[in-house]
Motif scaffolding. Structure first.
Motif, PDB file in Angstrom:
ATOM      1  N   ASP A 190       0.759  -1.028   0.048  1.00  0.00           N
ATOM      2  CA  ASP A 190       0.240  -0.039   0.067  1.00  0.00           C
ATOM      3  C   ASP A 190       0.814   1.166   0.056  1.00  0.00           C
ATOM      4  N   LYS A 236      -2.301   6.746  -0.597  1.00  0.00           N
ATOM      5  CA  LYS A 236      -3.457   7.458  -0.515  1.00  0.00           C
ATOM      6  C   LYS A 236      -2.941   9.179  -0.180  1.00  0.00           C
ATOM      7  N   ASP A 293      -3.807   6.320  -5.094  1.00  0.00           N
ATOM      8  CA  ASP A 293      -4.991   6.033  -4.213  1.00  0.00           C
ATOM      9  C   ASP A 293      -5.623   7.114  -3.494  1.00  0.00           C
TER      10      ASP A 293
END
Length: 548
Positions: A190, A236, A293
């Motif tokens: 991630d 993110k 993201d």
């Protein structure tokens, strides 16, 4: 990236014997004493001999002069002392305030060091030595390249190549470099490796902003024209930053040296994304990075004319504060002041929420999508930066201005709402002010939306200022007061670590929940600033005012 100093974990021998303030410490030797290893937790109880209020437990530590020791201790009223081989106390490592404390020290005695645990009778404690870095293992940190692209460039330079093709690629693809792997394969799925680069500088390059929120130094790749710094970042993330080449270095105060970065800080010449979108020159605004993201936020779309509300501005004077200020009043499209369920926002730093957060547009879209009820807003500006620093950090006079002067005027403007639908909104000092006003006037304000609230604050002090009081003053006020009928939405950025914003918001969240408050807590992948708060505020409004 800078390589972290190597931590050497090895076993230490712990020797336990009775010791009190009135009994001389014996030599640290006991063959049957328990063993304490680095990383293990020693649990024990302070036992006191008869007629003694306190006692101590002594441990021998296998650490010599120059060794760097780190650890922690838990237990109410527990103090930890560093002693020499004769048992003489040479340094207090923890003062017994609070339930847990960390410690670190360098052994400066020629003989082995010892530790003494003391405290109230029968007090339980847990002692941990996290690491001991031997004097012989301590060394100057060296640069470590994480970026596969820069590692390949380094090998090329070592073989006699140049940076021409590298800079052609950067000009074509833009910067910073965003990569899916790093040199030691520590990157999570991630995460992305984000590497900022600068071409050509004589002395230094610093990053203003970026993930750390500090003035990070960039490193030079050998003697080339490439300066770089890499970060492992959540996909993110949204990041705003500037790069500052050849920041002046001079004989000045810490503050002056910090501020000198503003003399050369500018947008990244290889990054076309900026905030604002049309900057005046290269020194204006910030460069922007949005990773793959980063959350999509539809509430910033200002294209629909049919749902736009209105904004009017009043010049309001205050007898209590002896000043005047602009107050912007937002009313949504088709606003009916008599409608049941109307909500009202009372927003600090009103100019910034109007222009930088673009709060009216966000409210227009949330209301049109029926995510919140019809919501008006009062955006309170600051007369000056100086007045902001006085009024927002927990000022009783400012609370009286809100309750006795501003809110009656707002009711005259037909923008009233019941306390359950009235929300105090603020960021940084404004978040602090929102929570304080709710504590003092919960009969008027039933909700708080705090964005990166400055809960580290203490009366009479600025962050990091020598002589400031104990941090987290307002948190202690909430702990010591009866629970108020107030609902909270607290937000903080995962990059807000240098200023203790993230840690203090988490602490405030935990204390509020322990007191029984209804608390919505969220973290955004970003730093301290209105750019980040713009993307987060809608979530907080929906949490507090969302339609069922």
């Amino acid at each position: 990236m800078i390589q972290q100093t190597k931590t050497v974990a090895f076993a230490t021998t712990a020797f336990l014997l009775a010791w009190t303030s009135c009994v001389p410490m014996q030599p640290l030797c006991a063959d049957d004493a328990p063993m304490l290893s680095v990383g293990a937790v020693h649990r024990g109880t302070v036992n006191s001999p008869k007629n003694s209020a306190k006692s101590a437990l002594s441990f021998k530590l296998d650490a010599k002069r120059g060794d760097f020791v780190r650890g922690s201790i838990r237990g109410k009223g527990i103090q930890l002392w560093l002693v020499n081989q004769r048992g003489q106390r040479i340094r207090r490592l923890t003062d017994g305030e609070g339930a847990m404390a960390t410690f670190l020290f360098v052994v400066d005695e020629p003989s082995p060091a010892g530790l003494v645990v003391s405290g109230p009778e029968n007090q339980y404690f847990e002692l941990r030595i996290d690491s001991i870095i031997l004097a012989a293992e301590q060394f100057q940190a060296v640069n470590r390249i994480e970026s596969p692209t820069l590692l390949a460039l380094q090998r090329k330079l070592q073989n006699g190549g140049d940076t021409k093709e590298f800079w052609q690629r950067v000009a074509r693809d833009g910067s910073p470099l965003v990569e899916d792997s790093n040199e030691d394969e520590s990157l999570r799925d991630d995460q992305a490796l984000v590497t900022f680069v600068w071409r050509g500088a004589n002395h230094n390059v610093r990053i203003f902003g970026a993930p750390s929120g500090d003035h990070d130094e960039m490193q030079r790749l050998g003697d080339s024209d490439v300066w770089y710094r890499s970060y492992q970042v959540s996909r993110k993330a949204r990041i705003i930053y500037r790069l500052a080449p050849d920041v002046p270095v001079f004989d000045g105060s810490y503050r002056d040296l910090r501020r000198a970065i503003l003399a050369t800080a500018q947008r990244d010449p290889f990054n076309p994304m900026s905030e604002p979108a049309n900057p005046v020159d290269r020194f204006d605004g910030n460069s922007v990075v949005e990773l793959s993201d980063a959350p999509v936020v539809p509430w910033l779309d200002s294209s629909s004319e049919s749902i736009k509300g209105s904004v009017t501005t009043l010049d309001i004077g205050s007898e209590i504060l002896a000043n005047t200020r602009d107050v912007h009043l937002y009313r949504p499209a088709g606003y009916d002041p008599a409608a049941s369920g109307n909500a009202l926002l009372v927003v600090f730093d009103g100019d910034q929420y109007l222009d930088e957060v673009k709060l009216p547009t966000i409210l227009d879209n949330l209301i049109a999508a029926k995510r919140i009820s019809s919501t008006a807003a009062v955006l309170i500006s600051n007369p000056s930066p100086k007045s902001r620093a006085v009024e927002l950090p927990c000022s009783d006079d400012f609370v009286r201005f809100l309750t006795d002067e501003l809110m009656p005027l707002i009711r005259e403007q037909s923008m009233d709402a019941n306390r359950e639908n009235t929300v105090l909104v603020g960021a940084s000092y404004g978040g602090l002010a929102s929570s304080y006003a709710a504590l003092k006037a919960s009969d008027v304000f039933g909700n708080v939306l705090s964005q990166s609230g400055s809960y580290w604050w203490s009366p009479g002090g600025e962050f990091g200022k020598v002589g400031s009081g104990e941090p987290n003053w307002l948190i202690r006020e909430f702990v010591g007061a009866d629970r108020r009928p107030v609902q909270f939405a607290l937000q903080a950025g995962t990059f807000e670590t240098a200023s203790d914003i993230l840690a203090s918001n988490r602490h405030f969240r935990d204390c509020l929940r322990a007191k029984g408050y209804d608390v919505h807590y969220s973290e955004f992948v970003g730093g301290h600033g209105y750019f980040h708060w713009r993307y987060a505020i809608a979530d907080g409004l929906i949490e507090l005012l969302g339609t069922k």
